[in-house]
Design a protein around this motif. Sequence first.
Motif, PDB file in Angstrom:
ATOM      1  N   HIS A 588      23.116  -5.263  13.380  1.00 29.00           N
ATOM      2  CA  HIS A 588      22.824  -4.440  14.558  1.00 29.00           C
ATOM      3  C   HIS A 588      21.868  -5.223  15.455  1.00 29.00           C
ATOM      4  O   HIS A 588      20.921  -5.829  14.967  1.00 29.00           O
ATOM      5  CB  HIS A 588      22.169  -3.110  14.164  1.00 29.00           C
ATOM      6  CG  HIS A 588      23.042  -2.267  13.284  1.00 29.00           C
ATOM      7  ND1 HIS A 588      24.188  -1.660  13.741  1.00 29.00           N
ATOM      8  CD2 HIS A 588      22.947  -1.943  11.982  1.00 29.00           C
ATOM      9  CE1 HIS A 588      24.760  -0.998  12.748  1.00 29.00           C
ATOM     10  NE2 HIS A 588      24.035  -1.154  11.662  1.00 29.00           N
ATOM     11  N   CYS A 623      22.040  -0.456  20.455  1.00 22.47           N
ATOM     12  CA  CYS A 623      22.473  -1.525  19.556  1.00 22.47           C
ATOM     13  C   CYS A 623      23.382  -2.458  20.342  1.00 22.47           C
ATOM     14  O   CYS A 623      24.300  -2.007  21.027  1.00 22.47           O
ATOM     15  CB  CYS A 623      23.212  -0.939  18.366  1.00 22.47           C
ATOM     16  SG  CYS A 623      24.077  -2.193  17.413  1.00 22.47           S
ATOM     17  N   GLU A 625      25.296  -5.002  19.113  1.00 20.05           N
ATOM     18  CA  GLU A 625      26.466  -5.551  18.402  1.00 20.05           C
ATOM     19  C   GLU A 625      27.505  -4.446  18.276  1.00 20.05           C
ATOM     20  O   GLU A 625      27.170  -3.345  17.828  1.00 20.05           O
ATOM     21  CB  GLU A 625      26.094  -5.970  16.971  1.00 20.05           C
ATOM     22  CG  GLU A 625      25.310  -7.236  16.854  1.00 20.05           C
ATOM     23  CD  GLU A 625      26.154  -8.501  16.799  1.00 20.05           C
ATOM     24  OE1 GLU A 625      27.283  -8.456  16.284  1.00 20.05           O
ATOM     25  OE2 GLU A 625      25.670  -9.528  17.294  1.00 20.05           O
ATOM     26  N   PHE A 626      28.743  -4.736  18.586  1.00 20.78           N
ATOM     27  CA  PHE A 626      29.785  -3.714  18.442  1.00 20.78           C
ATOM     28  C   PHE A 626      30.040  -3.501  16.946  1.00 20.78           C
ATOM     29  O   PHE A 626      30.887  -4.132  16.343  1.00 20.78           O
ATOM     30  CB  PHE A 626      31.067  -4.109  19.155  1.00 20.78           C
ATOM     31  CG  PHE A 626      31.861  -2.915  19.572  1.00 20.78           C
ATOM     32  CD1 PHE A 626      32.493  -2.122  18.615  1.00 20.78           C
ATOM     33  CD2 PHE A 626      31.941  -2.543  20.899  1.00 20.78           C
ATOM     34  CE1 PHE A 626      33.200  -0.987  18.991  1.00 20.78           C
ATOM     35  CE2 PHE A 626      32.648  -1.412  21.285  1.00 20.78           C
ATOM     36  CZ  PHE A 626      33.279  -0.637  20.330  1.00 20.78           C
ATOM     37  N   CYS A 627      29.263  -2.577  16.361  1.00 25.60           N
ATOM     38  CA  CYS A 627      29.171  -2.509  14.908  1.00 25.60           C
ATOM     39  C   CYS A 627      30.090  -1.471  14.286  1.00 25.60           C
ATOM     40  O   CYS A 627      30.296  -1.461  13.084  1.00 25.60           O
ATOM     41  CB  CYS A 627      27.732  -2.213  14.519  1.00 25.60           C
ATOM     42  SG  CYS A 627      27.085  -0.775  15.372  1.00 25.60           S
ATOM     43  N   HIS A 631      29.736   2.640  18.078  1.00 24.85           N
ATOM     44  CA  HIS A 631      28.672   1.709  18.483  1.00 24.85           C
ATOM     45  C   HIS A 631      28.027   2.122  19.806  1.00 24.85           C
ATOM     46  O   HIS A 631      26.815   2.038  19.982  1.00 24.85           O
ATOM     47  CB  HIS A 631      29.268   0.311  18.569  1.00 24.85           C
ATOM     48  CG  HIS A 631      28.640  -0.574  19.580  1.00 24.85           C
ATOM     49  ND1 HIS A 631      27.443  -1.206  19.345  1.00 24.85           N
ATOM     50  CD2 HIS A 631      29.021  -0.913  20.833  1.00 24.85           C
ATOM     51  CE1 HIS A 631      27.133  -1.911  20.417  1.00 24.85           C
ATOM     52  NE2 HIS A 631      28.070  -1.757  21.333  1.00 24.85           N
ATOM     53  N   MET A 634      25.308   4.427  19.548  1.00 28.71           N
ATOM     54  CA  MET A 634      24.124   3.961  18.815  1.00 28.71           C
ATOM     55  C   MET A 634      23.043   3.625  19.835  1.00 28.71           C
ATOM     56  O   MET A 634      22.852   2.466  20.191  1.00 28.71           O
ATOM     57  CB  MET A 634      24.505   2.744  17.962  1.00 28.71           C
ATOM     58  CG  MET A 634      23.485   2.406  16.900  1.00 28.71           C
ATOM     59  SD  MET A 634      24.158   1.285  15.669  1.00 28.71           S
ATOM     60  CE  MET A 634      22.695   1.059  14.656  1.00 28.71           C
TER      61      MET A 634
HETATM   62 CU1  CUA Z   1      24.899  -1.036  15.622  1.00 32.25          CU
HETATM   63 CU2  CUA Z   1      26.287  -1.329  17.486  1.00 32.25          CU
END
Ligand code: CUA
Length: 864
Positions: A588, A623, A625-627, A631, A634
């Motif tokens: 993240h 966040c 990062e495309f987690c 996402h 987030m």
């Molecule tokens: Cu954690 Cu996007």
Amino acid sequence: MNYKLNKLSSLILGSAIAASTAFGAGTLEKVMKERGLTENDIIRAAKTYLPSGGRDEFLVFSSGGQSGQMIVYGVPSMKILKYIAVFTPEPWQGYGFDEESKKVLRQGNIRGREINWGDTHHPALSEVDGKYDGKWLVINDKANPRLGVISLGDFETTQIVVNPVFKSAHGGAFFTQNSEYIIEACQYAAPFDNNYHPIEDYKETYRGGSTMWKFDSKIGRIIEKDSFTIEMPPYMQDLSDAGKGVSHGWGFTNSFNAEMYTGGIEVGMPPNEAGMSRFDTDFLHVYNWEKLAKLAEDPKNVEVINGHRVIPMEVSIANEALFLIPEPKSPHGVDVSPDGEYITVCGKLDTHASVYKWSKIKALIDAKKYVGKDPYGIPILDMKESLHGQVELGLGPLHNQYSNVDGEIYTSLYVDSQIVKWNYKTLKVLDKENVHYNVGHLCGMEGKSADPQGKYIISLNKLAIDRFQNVGPLHPQNHQLIDIRGKTMDLLYDMPIPLGEPHQAVAIRVEKLHPHVRYPMGTNSRTGEIHVGKTLAGQERIVREGNKVSVYATMVRSHINPERITVNKGDEVTMYLTNLERAQDETHGFTVDHYNVHASLEPGETGSIKFTADIEGVFPYYCTEFCSALHLEMMGYLMVKDPNKKYVSAQRLKMKTMTPEELKAEYDKTVAVNTATQAVIDSVVKFLKDNKFDEHKVVADLVTDAFDQAGQIPAQKKLADEAVAAGDMEKAILFENMIWQLMVKTADVGIRAKDTLVSKIATQKSSAAQAGERAFDEGGCSGCHVVGKVSSGPDLTGVLQRHEDGEKWVADFILNPEHKFEDPYVKGMIDYFNLKMPNQHMTKEETKDIIEYFKWIDENANLF
Ligand code: CUA
Ligand code: RUQ
């Protein structure tokens, strides 16, 4: 198809091509023709091609030149895998934008000033008995004399040290054979203290030298207080190398201004380049660092300058620990052979390589046989008597690397743009290969260790000129991979490097590296210790002390806790962020808009960002990062209010709310969806257990990740039930939604685990079945049929059993579906799916392969 090509095809594509595949006969020939490729091109491509998911044999750590970073790539594929931030901020990794990495970066401040770039030249890998152990990596900065230490446990920079006496340093980094010390030799001579000294006093007050940095290989840190510098004359010291084997305990450093010329174009003097290369020879410095390290322990043998121990030249001379040997003018590289007996020096301005022999040098030293002394009183050994021999190589020899063949050495020729293969024992030239263009260093596989691996040499070319698409006047650098397994060298691959000018690179066998995939929960990656800001689920909090606000936050798919932070304008805000994930690759990122902060939190890592909330307003944080699928959700808000202002709250909008009955219905629906989702998870879990997933480590790891997500469900369920009990249906729905999110993440990893398990335990597909699968996918069949499932077409598991003479029936149907539309069975299917099987114009061969694929499916029917 011509015979040669036919042979080539089977050579490259193996038996698969002989058995005719989806690519069909003649495909290779066609591709070659279309792209104008020669047979040699195809062989070279095959030698470097890495199929998806494949692994290279070696990893290369290349200097990133003026970018102040390092580049990691694989050999033979030349695929770039990572940039390691060392001396320069690097936003993705948060380097220089989070507090932990800033502490490392700021260790590189010089005389109180922040320095945010570096001119990286020579990386070095830590050694045991002269062989790489895969633990630590060190790189020097020439412009701002510093070394950066990188842990190969996580490929992150953990330490920067500044040379306390040099003002420029080139001849580093070189590990001694058990990583006792790292050599960093000076480049441009300057006063050791920080005061002004006129250039007219050059000979008296300007100095060069070699710093011996003490290294603790257990913890991977340079110990500054145990390090020392060997003072040397103001000849411009250059590249160096540590002795090994028979010459262990000694160091070797070149130089290029024995003239001690100081230029002065502006006062009518000839330029430096003329004055500094006037003499025929310069000096190779030979020093006994092992003896000097002991001497340095006695305070009377050292002078402390800027808090650092320097051994004056008189002390080294009196203790017979420093010698000079003439070497051809303006040399560059000095490289000790794997056994330590031969020391090869290349002179930029000399067409020869000079091979010195350690046993000869040692005999002269032991016999105190000197031919004279330099102006500082350092004994000079006779050049001829120290030499094993000289070899004419070509124009501009610079650097050397060794291979696994005894006596074999490779040298770069800068001016000739060539790599020369020769033998330093027999002094014979064996082969030359043209490179493009103006090669600097070259990199063998473990080619400077006591155990070179041979196989490849990489030519690190300074100019690319016409090798790549023009991208403007600043061209990329060009790394060329050369196969050295044959009698002659063969150039395989050009890789553009667009990050800076890499000087040197080091390569290591991948088996020697064991980087981890996650940190113990709450780790500060820069120190390896548990972070004071470590926060677990349920411990999230905002603590205020005066105008200092500390936020203890957690990040896990797909929320940041807390989601609202309100502070006063002027508050100093520190946010400690812990990534609670255990799942591999679930990073993240974190930023607060407008505040120039960014952190990258890898699974288990705790990091922090700090800023003064000096502008009023509302700032989303999120966040980066495309987690996960959620996402974008987030995120949270930082709200900064001015304590001196009065804010009038806006009229609360009257929202139409749902009736209690509607809420109850929505709640029931959510719970029902969750129950159904749970059933899917249960079936996956049953499959995994039935098929002994724990016998396969990759699968077991994925299952652990899945249970990590599932493990959070009971706590959310409790909150949902409490809300129901309290009559707050709205809240209950939200918590049930959260449960669904966790279930989806569980199922996501669970299904990945299942697929992996299937690939592990399914029977091997024959090459015909493989070809059939490809034909099935590429021919469009998979658009309607999903194996193991009824989708827009029927499930094909067991299709061969459904009809009398099933193989023939299915083949006929594929080749000519229209003929069977009146068949009662097919008619029923058409009615059910409201679709007719189209004619995909498969060939007979493809159809045969597809039948083989169906047979394979049936063999493994229990897995789908
Ligand atoms: Cu954690 Cu996007
Ligand atoms: S040096 S080639 Cu540091 Cu040779 Cu650049």
